[in-house]
Every structure is written in C-alpha cells, then in structure tokens.
Design an enzyme around this catalytic site. Structure first.
Site, mmCIF file in Angstrom:
data_model
loop_
_atom_site.group_PDB
_atom_site.id
_atom_site.type_symbol
_atom_site.label_atom_id
_atom_site.label_comp_id
_atom_site.label_asym_id
_atom_site.label_seq_id
_atom_site.Cartn_x
_atom_site.Cartn_y
_atom_site.Cartn_z
ATOM 1 C CG ASP A 1 51.652 49.330 42.378
ATOM 2 O OD1 ASP A 1 51.738 48.279 43.032
ATOM 3 O OD2 ASP A 1 50.816 50.225 42.617
ATOM 4 N NE ARG B 1 50.107 43.559 43.998
ATOM 5 C CZ ARG B 1 50.320 44.872 44.193
ATOM 6 N NH1 ARG B 1 50.386 45.708 43.166
ATOM 7 N NH2 ARG B 1 50.480 45.339 45.410
HETATM 8 C C1 LIG Z 1 45.985 43.919 44.437
HETATM 9 C C2 LIG Z 1 46.004 44.384 43.028
HETATM 10 C C3 LIG Z 1 47.078 45.130 42.576
HETATM 11 C C4 LIG Z 1 47.128 45.552 41.247
HETATM 12 N N1 LIG Z 1 48.248 46.182 40.792
HETATM 13 C C5 LIG Z 1 48.341 46.479 39.480
HETATM 14 C C6 LIG Z 1 49.538 46.996 38.918
HETATM 15 O O1 LIG Z 1 50.553 47.198 39.610
HETATM 16 N N2 LIG Z 1 49.566 47.255 37.588
HETATM 17 C C7 LIG Z 1 48.488 47.019 36.779
HETATM 18 O O2 LIG Z 1 48.577 47.242 35.569
HETATM 19 N N3 LIG Z 1 47.326 46.560 37.291
HETATM 20 C C8 LIG Z 1 47.224 46.281 38.597
HETATM 21 N N4 LIG Z 1 46.059 45.758 39.098
HETATM 22 C C9 LIG Z 1 44.828 45.768 38.267
HETATM 23 C C10 LIG Z 1 44.685 44.509 37.443
HETATM 24 O O3 LIG Z 1 45.669 44.510 36.440
HETATM 25 C C11 LIG Z 1 43.296 44.395 36.779
HETATM 26 O O4 LIG Z 1 43.070 45.467 35.953
HETATM 27 C C12 LIG Z 1 42.149 44.329 37.766
HETATM 28 O O5 LIG Z 1 42.491 43.580 38.876
HETATM 29 C C13 LIG Z 1 40.936 43.660 37.119
HETATM 30 O O6 LIG Z 1 41.285 42.373 36.665
HETATM 31 P P1 LIG Z 1 40.715 41.006 37.280
HETATM 32 O O7 LIG Z 1 41.836 40.042 37.372
HETATM 33 O O8 LIG Z 1 39.999 41.261 38.537
HETATM 34 O O9 LIG Z 1 39.786 40.425 36.131
HETATM 35 P P2 LIG Z 1 38.563 41.052 35.334
HETATM 36 O O10 LIG Z 1 38.250 40.051 34.271
HETATM 37 O O11 LIG Z 1 38.832 42.451 34.917
HETATM 38 O O12 LIG Z 1 37.446 41.086 36.413
HETATM 39 C C14 LIG Z 1 36.862 39.888 36.928
HETATM 40 C C15 LIG Z 1 35.600 40.286 37.668
HETATM 41 O O13 LIG Z 1 35.957 41.046 38.820
HETATM 42 C C16 LIG Z 1 35.068 42.120 39.019
HETATM 43 N N5 LIG Z 1 35.815 43.378 38.960
HETATM 44 C C17 LIG Z 1 37.051 43.578 38.488
HETATM 45 N N6 LIG Z 1 37.442 44.873 38.654
HETATM 46 C C18 LIG Z 1 36.392 45.510 39.240
HETATM 47 C C19 LIG Z 1 36.158 46.852 39.690
HETATM 48 N N7 LIG Z 1 37.068 47.800 39.571
HETATM 49 N N8 LIG Z 1 34.949 47.113 40.267
HETATM 50 C C20 LIG Z 1 34.012 46.149 40.423
HETATM 51 N N9 LIG Z 1 34.190 44.871 40.017
HETATM 52 C C21 LIG Z 1 35.349 44.545 39.443
HETATM 53 C C22 LIG Z 1 34.010 42.005 37.955
HETATM 54 O O14 LIG Z 1 32.946 41.263 38.478
HETATM 55 C C23 LIG Z 1 34.692 41.221 36.860
HETATM 56 O O15 LIG Z 1 33.794 40.509 36.075
HETATM 57 C C24 LIG Z 1 46.015 45.287 40.394
HETATM 58 C C25 LIG Z 1 44.937 44.540 40.856
HETATM 59 C C26 LIG Z 1 44.932 44.063 42.144
HETATM 60 C C27 LIG Z 1 43.788 43.212 42.585
#
Ligand SMILES: Cc1cc2nc3c(=O)[nH]c(=O)nc-3n(C[C@H](O)[C@H](O)[C@H](O)COP(=O)(O)OP(=O)(O)OC[C@H]3O[C@@H](n4cnc5c(N)ncnc54)[C@H](O)[C@@H]3O)c2cc1C
Length: 303
Positions: free
Chosen positions: A123, A179
């Site tokens: 991560d 990722r």
């Molecule tokens: C499999 C995976 C691994 C990850 N690993 C890391 C990592 O190693 N390091 C790191 O910094 N980040 C990590 N992340 C987190 C990532 O960086 C984002 O903060 C997170 O995924 C939200 O971004 P988004 O692309 O979904 O877009 P956003 O614009 O934040 O969200 C898009 C839409 O998704 C929905 N949504 C998003 N998050 C949530 C939530 N928690 N609850 C409910 N609805 C939600 C909402 O409807 C939102 O409008 C990971 C995410 C995933 C999916």
C-alpha cells in the site's frame, strides 16, 4: 464543518457506538471474520485483498506482532481456499523506525506468500513514506518478481514520473503490477493536486500509460466517471482479461461493484480487519473528515 465536528467527538464515544459507524467498512476483528467476509465475496465471483489493520506503530515489537498476524493469515487463507491476496502498510512493520527491519518483515511475508503462489501488494501511505515504499518495492520485486505489486496515488504530482521510472522493471513474463488510486491522505498543495478534475485527469493519463506499456493495472476507484473511462481504455488497447482488474473498498458502492462484475470484469475488494479497527476508523476520519459524510450516508441508506 459538520464532518469536522463528528470527527472531533468520535474518539470520546464508546467503541460500540463507533462500531455502528465502522462495521460496513471493516470485516471484523479476527482472521475468522476476514475469512467469512472473503468467502461471501468469493461466492459472488469477487476476489479479495486482505489488510490487517494497524499503522504508524511506535515500537519495533509491534512490527513483529503484525508480521506474525500476516503469517497466520496466509495459512488460514490458503487452508480455506480463498481467492485472495494481501495488502501491507510498511509503517505497520516499522518503516519510519528502522527501514531494514521493516524490509525483513515484509520480505518474510512475501516469501511465505510466494511459497503458496500468492501475492503481496505494498500500500502507499503519506508523502514522507512514498519514496521509501517505492525503494522497498524495487528490492522485493527483484527477489520475488511474480509475487509483489505496488500502489501509486494519482493525486501526487510526482506519480507519472514514478511510473516512468519503474518501467525498467516491466517485462512480459512478470509484468509490473500497479494499483492506481486517487490517494487518501491530506497532502500539501506543493505535493498533490487538489482539484477533482485535475486528479481525475492524471488518474486517466496514468492508467492509459500503464495499459499502453502492458503493465498489470488495478483500477482502484468508486468514481463512475473513472470507471466508464477505464472501460473505454480497456477496449481501446484490447487489454487482455489477465492484465487488469477493478478494485474497491469493502462496503463501498456495492451496486457499482456488482455492475462491474456483471459486465464481465474482474473485481477485487480490499477487506480490512483487525483489533485496531477503532484506531483505524478514527485515524482515517481525522485524516479525511469527508469520510464522515460517507459513513453517515451509509447509515442512512441502511435506514
Ligand atoms: C482497493 C483500494 C485500495 C486503496 N489503497 C490505497 C492506498 O494504498 N493508499 C491511498 O492513499 N489510498 C488508497 N485507497 C483510497 C483511495 O485513494 C481513495 O481515497 C478512495 O478510493 C476514494 O476515491 P475514489 O476514487 O473512490 O473517488 P471519490 O471521488 O473519492 O469517490 C467517488 C464516489 O465514490 C463513493 N465513495 C468513495 N469513497 C467512499 C466511502 N468511503 N464510503 C462511501 N462512498 C464512497 C462516493 O459516492 C463518491 O462520490 C484505496 C482505494 C481502493 C478502492
């Protein structure tokens, strides 16, 4: 304001109350809980990546305990025939205390995963850790070329450069597995893009670069626009099924998750579990108070 208020009072509530907020996002406290959640997801044709909660440790002894938990986890996952792999946060193995000890712990976990033909994903944490984590990944990749992958964050200004620099590790036999996510930590503007449109634009440019250069790409987002655009890129570059997957977080946007699965794409869910769920939940909320509104939304959706 409301999110910040919720976040500031949350640590003063009893754990049972905070659990009401957190249980949709965390599989439970024990390895058994994680196995149960994984079986459930596997039965819906969804793979998992398992994460033992616990970051930013303060003593090196805690690192040893975290390693042991992963070694037990790998045994349990293998025994139960779970279709899954593992995500590790280097700070929970002492990255910021002693990077050599951290490397040795993660190396041992990776060796165990490799012995059962499995995979460890490093991560990506906040900006003081990112270069150290890339260095750690490079070292592991040279010893375990098929068993280790990395996360990169589209919000960081340096990410495209990091991707280009990693290209030397890519080859058809053991493709580089990245990722890409947006990034969850609060970073200064000098380090990270801040605007939604800017982050999305870089996300797509980086996904496209990796597909064009035949990396294995894990598209980690719940953002419908990014998912639609990724569909388009998969088609444009005729990306084979074994060279990409979508990834989402446990409990987040399950309808969108199921749509992607029904569209015939591989999906892997990030399943966090562990005794440190309380610390994890409150820390995550402090880092990003916007998470509070998602959690509250989840509660209202459930009625
Ligand atoms: C499999 C995976 C691994 C990850 N690993 C890391 C990592 O190693 N390091 C790191 O910094 N980040 C990590 N992340 C987190 C990532 O960086 C984002 O903060 C997170 O995924 C939200 O971004 P988004 O692309 O979904 O877009 P956003 O614009 O934040 O969200 C898009 C839409 O998704 C929905 N949504 C998003 N998050 C949530 C939530 N928690 N609850 C409910 N609805 C939600 C909402 O409807 C939102 O409008 C990971 C995410 C995933 C999916």
């Amino acid at each position: 304001m409301f999110n910040k208020f919720i976040v500031s009072i949350l640590p003063y509530f009893p754990e049972k109350f905070v659990w009401i907020f957190s249980r949709s996002y965390i599989a439970g406290e024990t390895i058994d809980d994680a196995i149960r959640a994984s079986k459930n997801l596997n039965s819906r044709k969804i793979k998992v990546t398992l994460d033992v909660l616990g970051e930013f440790i303060s003593t090196i002894e805690e690192a040893e305990a975290n390693k042991e938990e992963y070694l037990h986890l790998i045994e349990a996952v293998t025994k139960n025939g779970i279709d899954g792999n593992y995500s590790v946060k280097p700070t929970s193995f002492g990255l910021l205390i002693d990077k050599n000890i951290c490397y040795n712990h993660i190396r041992e976990i990776t060796a165990k995963a490799a012995s059962v033909n499995s995979f460890i994903r490093i991560d990506m944490e906040d900006s003081p850790c990112t270069d150290l984590e890339i260095e750690l990944f490079r070292k592991l990749k040279s010893e375990f070329p098929a068993n280790v992958g990395l996360v990169l964050q589209a919000y960081l200004r340096k990410t495209m450069n990091d991707i280009r620099n990693l290209t030397d590790l890519n080859n058809p036999e053991t493709p580089l597995s990245i990722r890409l996510c947006k990034g969850i930590y609060v970073e200064p503007e000098s380090v990270a893009y801040k605007k939604y449109e800017e982050i999305n634009q870089h996300f797509l440019e980086e996904i496209e670069f990796m597909m064009r250069n035949k990396f294995h790409v894990a598209i980690a987002t719940h953002d419908k626009h990014l998912i639609d655009e990724s569909y388009r890129l998969i088609e444009k570059y005729s990306v084979p099924e074994n060279m990409y997957e979508f990834q989402m977080l446990y409990g987040v946007t399950p309808h969108l998750r199921d749509t992607i699965v029904n569209d015939g794409h591989a999906m892997r869910i990030y399943v966090p579990f562990g005794k440190d769920w309380f610390g994890y939940s409150t820390r995550r909320l402090k880092e990003n108070p916007k998470m509070a509104s998602h959690i509250i939304k989840a509660i209202f959706y459930k009625g």
